[in-house]
Structures are given as C-alpha cells and as structure tokens.
Design an enzyme around this catalytic site. Structure first.
Site, short mmCIF file in Angstrom:
data_model
loop_
_atom_site.label_atom_id
_atom_site.label_comp_id
_atom_site.label_asym_id
_atom_site.label_seq_id
_atom_site.Cartn_x
_atom_site.Cartn_y
_atom_site.Cartn_z
N LYS A 269 0.77 -1.64 -0.08
CA LYS A 269 -0.15 0.13 0.08
C LYS A 269 0.71 1.07 -0.09
CE LYS A 269 -3.16 2.87 3.06
NZ LYS A 269 -4.57 2.55 4.42
N ASP A 274 -2.52 10.09 3.41
CA ASP A 274 -4.18 10.10 3.73
C ASP A 274 -5.11 10.89 4.02
OD1 ASP A 274 -6.43 8.30 3.46
OD2 ASP A 274 -6.00 6.94 4.88
N LYS A 281 -9.87 13.40 7.16
CA LYS A 281 -9.72 12.95 9.03
C LYS A 281 -9.65 14.33 9.90
CE LYS A 281 -6.59 8.98 7.60
NZ LYS A 281 -7.17 7.99 8.40
N ASP A 292 1.49 6.53 5.29
CA ASP A 292 0.60 5.66 4.77
C ASP A 292 0.97 4.86 3.53
OD1 ASP A 292 -1.47 4.26 5.04
OD2 ASP A 292 -3.30 5.66 3.90
N ASP A 351 -12.40 6.90 3.43
CA ASP A 351 -10.36 7.01 4.17
C ASP A 351 -10.17 5.30 3.74
OD1 ASP A 351 -8.66 7.59 5.71
OD2 ASP A 351 -9.92 8.06 7.59
N GLU A 353 -9.21 3.39 1.90
CA GLU A 353 -8.90 3.98 0.59
C GLU A 353 -7.64 2.60 0.04
OE1 GLU A 353 -7.36 5.33 2.95
OE2 GLU A 353 -5.54 5.01 2.82
N ARG A 355 -7.28 -0.61 0.95
CA ARG A 355 -8.44 -1.86 0.28
C ARG A 355 -8.14 -1.02 -0.74
NH1 ARG A 355 -12.83 -1.94 4.89
NH2 ARG A 355 -10.57 -0.96 5.84
N1 BES Z 1 -4.37 4.74 7.00
C1 BES Z 1 -5.60 4.47 7.56
C2 BES Z 1 -4.76 3.49 8.46
C3 BES Z 1 -4.08 3.83 9.69
C4 BES Z 1 -4.52 4.39 10.91
C5 BES Z 1 -2.86 3.94 9.60
C6 BES Z 1 -3.69 4.66 11.71
C7 BES Z 1 -2.36 4.22 10.59
C8 BES Z 1 -2.49 4.20 11.66
C9 BES Z 1 -6.84 4.09 6.53
O1 BES Z 1 -6.46 4.39 4.92
C10 BES Z 1 -7.49 4.36 7.25
O2 BES Z 1 -7.99 5.82 7.13
N2 BES Z 1 -8.52 3.19 7.64
C11 BES Z 1 -10.01 3.40 8.53
C12 BES Z 1 -10.70 2.28 7.83
C13 BES Z 1 -12.51 2.84 8.08
C14 BES Z 1 -12.85 4.27 7.61
C15 BES Z 1 -12.95 1.81 7.34
C16 BES Z 1 -9.59 3.25 10.23
O3 BES Z 1 -8.68 2.40 10.27
O4 BES Z 1 -10.46 3.88 10.80
ZN ZN Z 2 -4.84 5.13 5.03
MN MN Z 3 -7.47 6.50 5.25
#
Ligand code: BES
Ligand code: ZN
Ligand code: MN
Length: 507
Positions: A269, A274, A281, A292, A351, A353, A355
């Site tokens: 990834k 992000d 966010k 990210d 968010d 993204e 996947r």
């Molecule tokens: N990049 C984030 C996940 C992340 C969070 C990485 C904290 C490192 C530290 C990912 O893209 C994300 O935002 N995931 C969301 C998914 C949700 C919207 C289903 C999450 O984990 O809140």
């Molecule tokens: Zn992310």
């Molecule tokens: Mn994200």
C-alpha cells in the site's frame, strides 16, 4: 550509513572513540558479558563491581558510560544492557544482541568510530549485531540544517563500527556482514521514504526513486502512469488518486534469478498521504499520514534486498501509489468504482482507500500466478487498537502460510500475531448497488479489511496480508534498534520469507 567492519584487533590497542561491551542482569547484580574480557582484565576483574557502583543493572535498553582503563587507546567504554543473563551454555539470542547493538549505536551518535565487543557465538550473532548497529545508528536529518539538533549540536550518526570477536576471514561471518549490510541499507532507505514529507514524496517521485534503484540493481521495472492505468482499467487506484493534483502510479519491480524454482509477489500500500479524502480525517488523525506508504516502502526494500543478496527465487514487487485527497475531482462516498478485476465497489467511506488500491494490485499480481502473494499495508486503525503500536497482524487464506510468516517474523525480531478472517463478517460489505462495499461492520475492522482484500486474490493463490498500521511509524521515543518515525517494519520478514522460499523450506 555507518560502515561495518570485522576486526581482529585487541581492544586495548584499538583506535576508536569508544568500546561497547555487554552487561547482563545476573541473579546477584550486573554480569559482564563475554567479549569484554580485555576491558574487565584492565579493571583487575572488578568491572562488574564498578558497573554495579555506577548503578548499572544489565537491563535491556540501559547505557552506562565509563572511562576506559589506562593503557586503552579508546577513551570511553559504553556498557549496554543485554537483559537477563542466559542459562549456562545458552547464547544471548539474536534479538537481545540486535537491540543492545542498536541502543549503543544510537547512544554513540556524534562520535566517529566505535568498537563493538559484544558476545559473539556464531555467524548469526555477527549478523544480528551488524543489523542492530546499522539500524540503531539511523537518523533522518535531511531537512535539518547541518543535521544539528535543537541545541545546535551535531549528532551525525556513528560513522564506523568495528565488530570484535568475529572472524574476518570466516566465510559465514563475512556473509553475515554482507547480508546485514544489504538488508539494513535497504531497510533504512524504506525509513527515509516513510519519513520524507508528502510534499516531496508524491506517487511520481516515489516511482522515480524505485525506477532508479531498480536500474542500479538489475531489477526490471515498469511504471504505469495515469494514462496507462486508465487504459488498463485500474479503477481502484484511479479512484483513490482522483482527488489529488499528483496522479497515481502502479510500479512493478521484477527480480528474477536463473536458479529460481518459486515465484513470490509482494504488494505494498503506497498512499503517499492519506487525508481521508471527502471522508476527511479530523485534525489529530492526519499528522502522521505520510506514513501510509510504509507497505510500499517495505516491499520496495525487500525486492531490492533480495536482488542484492542474489536469492534464488523470483520476487515481484507491486507498489500501489496514490495520494488520497479531497477536491472537486475526488471520489465521493456513494461512487461506484469498476476495479481492475472487473468487480464493482461502492465507496462508502473514502478513508477506506488502502483496500481499493491494493485490490487492483493484488489482481494484477494474481495474473502472473505466483506461488504466493503477501501484501503489506498500514490498513486499519482497528488493527492498532487490537495489537498496539509494535505488533503487526497477519491474515491469510492458508493456515500453514500464515504460520510460516509468523515464524519468519519471530525469527527476525519483528513482533507479529495471527488474526482470523471470520466468514460472518463478509456480509457486512454487501452493497445494494455494487458487488461489494469498501466498508463493513465497525467491530473487527481490521479483519473486515482483510476479507475485502481476499476478494481480489486470484482463485487458488496462497495469500497473506500484513496489517502494519501499528508498528509502521513510531510516534514515541526510540527503543532498541527502532528509531522515532518510520520503522521499516515487515522488510526483514519479507526478506526472510524470500530466503526460506529460495532454500525450498516453504511449500
Ligand atoms: N491509513 C489508514 C489506517 C491507519 C490509521 C494507519 C492509523 C496508521 C495509523 C486507513 O486508510 C484508514 O483510514 N482506515 C480507516 C478505515 C475505515 C474508514 C473503515 C480506519 O481504520 O479508520
Ligand atoms: Zn490509509
Ligand atoms: Mn484512510
């Protein structure tokens, strides 16, 4: 980076700024570890007592500095804690040595040359100490004037480390140093990429860096730009990149060995920033989101390391690079993307993204029918809630492969833990409009993300997913050989997997 050498010199005559020795936690106070005999002798065998007086206990992470005994060319002795003294006849263990060497190397920032007189049993110990030194000495100061710290002090990383107690002409010892050097240099490069600010590292810049490194190491490289992605129908990568002024890229790195019997694919990834996109966010959740792309950085490093080591296995690395930004051209919650696999995805949350870019890269990787695919991603905050900030989660469509990866991780000193893919969570991603939604139940969010990815792995292909959201970026202070900021987690697990696969020790 720090230069690593093997030396047969005796500690007293060695010209260096410091001599590093090990001290362990014994039943009755600190114990001087093997390797430090010359120093102990010069202290008339009273070094353990001296250390005790200075408050040393031998605990992991502890650093005690003392003046070198008279007759020594080096002025300083640095005693570094190794943790509990091992049972009689047992060695100190690679990870204890790696951590101690890392702690000492960091404590010696600002000095030029140090000799490491830590306990060396076999070639594995030589490699572990070498890795610990090279990884622990790392610092990222590209963006600081003259590399000076807040007090105006120059803290340039230790320039040279001589390992004592190893045999410079021993084939295995030499190979261990070469391996440690290749792996650590590439891992440190991954850290550099993670630490680079996102205004300087966008998908195009990342792709250019990968391209240059691939050329240097005889790796075939192919970069799909926006036009090529459009032509190929990579709806996931394009959908995530749609909001950014910096277009997405898919980079394919192919390392091939004439003697390879197996083919591994690593998928990373690579979200260079992000923001969350339209599902923005909030402040407090976006300051570290330059990290990210840690999965792509790890994959990049592992492929180059495999090439440098000449491993007898084919390794293809896929870097799914995009910047997730909100704008008038960004993907909206409610949009449907047609993915590279042909499946449609309803984007409920922009968010989620990672996947989406991974889905396209996993499908592209699957087309080559590799023997196994491993993806690496800072995918979910949920995995961080589950496992904390030092352990990554391992999910897989094959129990034996998941266990093999877990064992490889353990062997190299990367904390990891197996996580399940519960079937009942799949229906939470059912969409009334498209084949699948990019979000499901909130509970078990890390596993839901894993189940989403599984849908984009080719039929019959062994696959594992490493969610490194926790350990990818160290927001706390440095520890062991892990610095603040980008850590380079998963690089060493991937390299180990490639080595085991090359040796025929897997499947
Ligand atoms: N990049 C984030 C996940 C992340 C969070 C990485 C904290 C490192 C530290 C990912 O893209 C994300 O935002 N995931 C969301 C998914 C949700 C919207 C289903 C999450 O984990 O809140
Ligand atoms: Zn992310
Ligand atoms: Mn994200």
């Amino acid at each position: 980076m720090t230069a690593l050498t093997l030396s047969t010199a005796a500690a007293p005559g060695l010209r260096a700024d410091a001599i590093v020795i090990g001290v362990a936690k014994g039943a009755e106070g600190p114990v001087v570890a093997p390797g430090a005999e010359a120093v102990d002798n010069a202290y008339d065998g009273r070094l353990a007592g001296v250390l005790d007086t200075l408050g040393a206990t031998g605990a992991e992470g502890e650093v005690t500095k003392l003046p070198a005994p008279s007759g020594f060319k080096a002025p300083l002795v640095v005693a570094v804690g190794l943790g509990a003294e091992p049972e009689k006849d047992a060695g100190y263990g690679a990870e204890a040595l790696r951590k101690a060497a890392g702690v000492a190397a960091r404590a010696l920032a600002g000095t030029r040359k140090a000799a490491f007189a830590l306990p060396v049993g076999d070639a594995g110990d030589v490699g572990a100490i070498g890795e610990g030194v090279l990884l622990g000495a790392y610092s990222f100061d590209t963006y600081k004037e003259n590399g000076k710290d807040a007090k105006g002090k120059s803290k340039a990383p230790l320039a040279e480390a001589a390992l004592l107690g190893a045999r410079p002409r021993d084939k295995e010892h030499k190979a261990a140093v070469a391996r440690a050097t290749a792996v650590s240099e590439e891992l440190n490069r991954a850290r550099d990429l993670i630490n680079m600010p996102p205004n300087d590292l966008d998908p195009e810049a990342f792709a250019a860096i990968a391209q240059a490194a691939a050329k240097e190491h005889g790796i075939k490289v192919q970069v799909l730009d926006v036009k090529a992605l459009e032509k190929g129908g990579y709806g996931g990568i394009l959908g995530v990149g749609a909001g950014s002024a910096a277009g997405p890229r898919l980079v394919k790195l192919s390392y091939t060995s004439a003697k390879a019997a197996k083919h591994l694919a690593f998928v990373g990834k690579g979200i260079t920033y992000d923001s969350g996109g339209i599902s923005l966010k909030p402040a407090g959740h976006n300051e570290t989101m330059k990290c990210d792309m840690s999965g792509a950085a790890a994959v990049f490093a592992a492929v180059v390391a495999a090439a440098r080591l000449g491993l007898e296995v084919n390794v293809t690395g896929w870097l799914a690079l995009a910047e997730n930004m909100p704008s008038g051209s960004a993907t909206r919650p409610g949009d449907v993307l047609r993915m590279y696999s042909g499946k449609t995805v309803e984007v409920l949350n922009t968010d989620a993204e990672g996947r989406l870019v991974l889905a396209d890269a996993l499908w592209a990787a699957s087309e080559e029918k590799p023997d196994a695919i491993v993806d690496v991603a800072t995918l979910t905050g949920a995995m961080m809630l589950a496992l904390g900030s030092r352990t990554f989660g391992i999910m897989a469509n094959d129990d034996a492969f998941r266990s093999a990866l877990h064992e490889a991780a353990e062997e190299v000193g990367e904390p990891a833990w197996p996580m399940p893919l519960p079937e009942h969570l799949r229906k939470g991603m059912d969409s009334p409009t498209a084949d699948i939604a990019n979000m499901g139940e909130r509970m078990g969010g890390g596993l839901v993300a894993g189940l989403f990815l599984r849908e984009f792995v080719g039929e019959g292909i062994t696959w594992a997913h490493l969610d490194i959201a926790g350990p990818a970026f160290n927001e706390g202070g440095p520890f062991g050989y892990t610095p603040k900021g980008g850590t380079g987690t998963a690089v060493r697990t991937l390299v180990r997997l490639a080595e085991l696969t090359a040796a025929g020790d897997l499947g």
